[in-house]
Scaffold this active site. Structure first.
Site, PDB file in Angstrom:
ATOM      1  CG  ASP A 100       4.693  -7.760 -15.448  1.00 39.96           C
ATOM      2  OD1 ASP A 100       4.701  -7.419 -14.266  1.00 39.96           O
ATOM      3  OD2 ASP A 100       4.259  -6.993 -16.188  1.00 39.96           O
ATOM      4  CG  ASP A 201       2.175  -5.698 -10.542  1.00 42.17           C
ATOM      5  OD1 ASP A 201       2.177  -5.089 -11.543  1.00 42.17           O
ATOM      6  OD2 ASP A 201       1.482  -6.150  -9.715  1.00 42.17           O
ATOM      7  CD  GLU A 253       3.146  -0.717 -11.042  1.00 44.59           C
ATOM      8  OE1 GLU A 253       2.022   0.117 -11.787  1.00 44.59           O
ATOM      9  OE2 GLU A 253       2.917  -1.784 -10.440  1.00 44.59           O
ATOM     10  CG  HIS A 322      -0.409  -2.649 -18.511  1.00 41.75           C
ATOM     11  ND1 HIS A 322       0.841  -2.333 -18.098  1.00 41.75           N
ATOM     12  CD2 HIS A 322      -0.845  -3.312 -17.393  1.00 41.75           C
ATOM     13  CE1 HIS A 322       0.963  -2.751 -17.106  1.00 41.75           C
ATOM     14  NE2 HIS A 322       0.014  -3.294 -16.525  1.00 41.75           N
ATOM     15  CG  ASP A 323      -1.530  -0.096 -15.112  1.00 40.37           C
ATOM     16  OD1 ASP A 323      -2.378  -1.297 -15.564  1.00 40.37           O
ATOM     17  OD2 ASP A 323      -0.553  -0.426 -14.272  1.00 40.37           O
TER      18      ASP A 323
HETATM   19  O1  ISL Z   1      -2.637   2.879 -12.657  1.00 40.14           O
HETATM   20  C1  ISL Z   1      -3.083   2.876 -11.520  1.00 40.14           C
HETATM   21  C2  ISL Z   1      -3.695   3.804 -10.362  1.00 40.14           C
HETATM   22  O2  ISL Z   1      -5.176   4.081 -10.522  1.00 40.14           O
HETATM   23  C3  ISL Z   1      -3.598   1.500 -11.048  1.00 40.14           C
HETATM   24  O3  ISL Z   1      -4.431   0.965 -12.187  1.00 40.14           O
HETATM   25  C4  ISL Z   1      -2.510   0.380 -11.073  1.00 40.14           C
HETATM   26  O4  ISL Z   1      -3.055  -0.705 -10.425  1.00 40.14           O
HETATM   27  C5  ISL Z   1      -1.312   0.307 -10.179  1.00 40.14           C
HETATM   28  O5  ISL Z   1      -0.306   1.293 -10.969  1.00 40.14           O
HETATM   29  C6  ISL Z   1      -0.305  -0.627 -10.074  1.00 40.14           C
HETATM   30  O6  ISL Z   1      -0.408  -1.352 -11.472  1.00 40.14           O
HETATM   31  C7  ISL Z   1       0.119  -2.587 -11.373  1.00 40.14           C
HETATM   32  O7  ISL Z   1      -0.390  -3.495 -10.517  1.00 40.14           O
HETATM   33  C8  ISL Z   1      -1.863  -4.098 -10.559  1.00 40.14           C
HETATM   34  C9  ISL Z   1      -2.300  -4.436 -12.013  1.00 40.14           C
HETATM   35  O8  ISL Z   1      -3.493  -4.296 -12.058  1.00 40.14           O
HETATM   36  C10 ISL Z   1      -1.760  -3.206 -13.032  1.00 40.14           C
HETATM   37  O9  ISL Z   1      -1.962  -3.529 -14.417  1.00 40.14           O
HETATM   38  C11 ISL Z   1      -0.080  -3.229 -12.695  1.00 40.14           C
HETATM   39  O10 ISL Z   1       0.526  -2.625 -13.839  1.00 40.14           O
HETATM   40  C12 ISL Z   1      -2.173  -5.062  -9.880  1.00 40.14           C
HETATM   41  O11 ISL Z   1      -1.182  -6.309  -9.930  1.00 40.14           O
END
Ligand code: ISL
Ligand code: CA
Length: 546
Positions: A100, A201, A253, A322-323
């Site tokens: 990641d 990310d 992402e 995980h989100d």
């Molecule tokens: O899912 C989301 C929309 O509310 C957010 O939670 C998410 O933060 C977004 O998709 C970005 O996610 C990524 O970056 C974030 C981290 O908290 C997430 O876990 C990650 O997948 C910041 O690094």
């Protein structure tokens, strides 16, 4: 045709959230030796690569998505030797490792930030700093994805810094060429260790074109930082200068990217990313933000899927991470748990693109059964709770909003067996274990040939073996409130009933010809087509060769 595909097109990519995967030393936190101990099971599932959520040194404001040192493994997860052993052990089983890459921001405890706030060169401009004006006002009206202003005042430096996420996650300054060189070194460091690529990310947010006020809306300022030309240029540079020499794979992402943006990121000539995650299809039952629920409609889901399936040459096909909430709780039904979990597997493996399975999805793990706020760890939920409190939202409504959308739904420890703590730890787990582990667990499902696990196993292989499932084009055939039908290539037809009620197929008769077809998979054991489809039934038909 199949021979010309890249490894990342044919293989299943399995996402591991290390904190919750397997605890080998009973300190209540999952770790790298825990992952190594389960590689054989992942291999038997059909994993061809593992995407590892962050294992770097981190104070854990956002469970590792706040990195304090890109070149070290956090002690709680193990040592660098453990990480090297994981890469080797995975390679022995022909499983690739994808790291990641969190480079929009670092942890506020990163040495770069600590020196930047003291204006120690060359770190002074590593982050996005702004003085306040004479009235002490914020530099602009941008909002953080984790609620509130995107600016935090730092007493030590006497200036504000930008953070698009938590205040302990300051954004890096990509106008500074030194940052790009630092990142290239991070990439080389890990690629030299033998990893196959990166999941990047929020990669489409890294470049801030201007710090002007944003238009009114949910995430203010996005027009100045999402999908900017400067971001595309940086990705091209990273690819040309580093990634290409290793033939490395990247999936971005891209939070807040539309189809046009995604096309640019994935365009082969532009050479930026190999594919991107899009989450539009996971928002069918949401209005504007994930906290406002509305009814699920198969019609809407199919329209979104068709748009992305046809819009991009190759998709990252994802139902969980995980989100996101667990898909069986989200689009399936706990009343028809097994059938709906299998229906969702059929959906995922009959779409065109690379399938990503998130740990626990393959055994049908469900959303967390929280009882109160003390069960919750997710920084996004905690910040949301304070915000809702500030606006005097009643406790019951707050609870509903949070439990429905909390990212902890997907973060509870993986359920390995029906013993104490689901066989996950002998210590005390960092996040409560879902109480349904006595029914839903790996051990039960390995022993049962008809389980959700074995169904995933079968679907993973089917997709790899069938040329039309792998490569065929996607065509919508029919959809209504709960029924959805589509074709893949010339030979495959998929029927899915997202409902606890059976449905008549009469309307479909003029559209489909079931003659000369056979059922290659169903989640009910059906042998032949009839005029009705059962509740939560899913059927894959294949035309017989002529
Ligand atoms: O899912 C989301 C929309 O509310 C957010 O939670 C998410 O933060 C977004 O998709 C970005 O996610 C990524 O970056 C974030 C981290 O908290 C997430 O876990 C990650 O997948 C910041 O690094
Ligand atoms: Ca541990």
């Amino acid at each position: 045709m199949k021979e010309t595909l890249k490894w990342w097109q044919t293989r299943l990519i399995y996402q591991i959230y290390p904190r919750s995967f397997m605890d080998s030393n009973n300190d209540g936190i999952g770790d790298i030796p825990g992952i190594i101990s389960k590689l054989d099971i992942l291999k038997s599932l059909g994993a061809g690569a593992i995407w590892l959520s962050p294992v770097y040194v981190s104070p854990d404001a956002d469970n590792g998505y706040d990195i304090a040192d890109y070149h070290q493994i956090d002690k709680r997860y193990g040592t660098m030797a453990d990480m090297e052993a994981l890469i080797q052990e995975a390679a022995k089983r022909d499983i690739k490792i994808i790291m990641d890459l969190v480079i929009n921001h670092t942890s506020s405890e990163h040495e770069w930030f600590q020196k930047s706030r003291k204006r120690i060169e060359p770190y002074t401009d590593y982050y996005i700093w702004k003085p306040s004006d004479e009235k002490g006002r914020l530099p602009n009206n941008w909002t953080s994805a984790f609620q509130g202003s995107a600016w935090e005042f730092d007493d030590e430096r006497g200036e504000y810094y930008l953070h698009l996420f938590d205040k302990r996650q300051p954004d890096l300054n990509y106008h500074n060429p030194l940052i790009i060189e630092e990142i290239k070194n991070v990439l080389r460091f890990w690629l030299d260790k033998g990893i196959a690529g990166f999941r990047c990310d929020v990669i489409n947010l890294i470049y801030k074109t201007s710090l002007e006020d944003g238009k009114p809306g949910f995430l203010r300022g996005a027009e100045w930082y999402a999908n900017q030309e400067g971001c595309h240029r940086i990705l091209q540079e990273l690819r040309r200068d580093v990634l290409d020499s290793y033939d490395a794979f990247t999936v971005g992402e891209t939070f807040m990217a539309n189809l046009e943006d995604a096309k640019a990121f994935c365009n082969k000539e532009r050479a930026e990313l190999d594919m991107v995650f899009n989450f539009d299809h996971l928002q069918v039952d949401r209005l504007i933000v994930k906290y406002i629920a509305t009814k699920f409609r198969a019609r809407k889901l199919l329209a979104i899927l068709a748009k992305w399936q046809n819009g991009l040459d190759w998709n990252a096909v994802v139902l969980e991470n995980h989100d996101q909430p667990r898909i069986v709780s989200h689009y399936g039904s706990m009343q028809d748990w097994e059938k709906s979990a299998k229906l969702l597997a059929i959906l995922q493996f009959t779409l065109r693109g690379t399938p990503f399975v998130y740990q626990g999805q393959e055994i049908g793990m469900s959303n967390f059964d929280f009882t109160d706020m003390s069960n919750i760890n997710d920084v996004e939920s905690l910040n949301m709770e304070s915000l809702l409190k500030k606006y005097h939202i009643p406790a019951r409504l707050r609870w509903k909003i949070i439990t429905d959308a909390s990212r902890d739904n997907a973060r509870t420890p993986l359920q390995w067996n029906d013993g104490r703590n689901a066989g996950w730890t002998k210590g005390s787990p960092w996040l409560k274990i879902n109480s349904n582990y006595t029914q839903i667990n790996y051990k039960n499902e390995i022993d049962d040939a008809d389980s959700v696990f074995h169904f995933y196993q079968k679907m993973i292989r089917l997709r790899e073996d069938d040329e039309d499932l792998l490569l065929g084009d996607f065509n919508s055939v029919y959809s209504d409130k709960s029924l959805m039908v589509y074709k893949r290539g010339k030979s495959i037809t998929v029927l899915l009933n997202f409902s606890g009620k059976p449905a008549k197929l009469k309307l479909l008769e003029p559209l489909l010809n079931f003659e000369n077809t056979q059922i290659i998979v169903s989640n009910t054991g059906r042998l032949s087509m009839a005029t009705e489809i059962e509740a939560w039934e899913a059927i894959v038909l294949k035309e017989n060769p002529v």
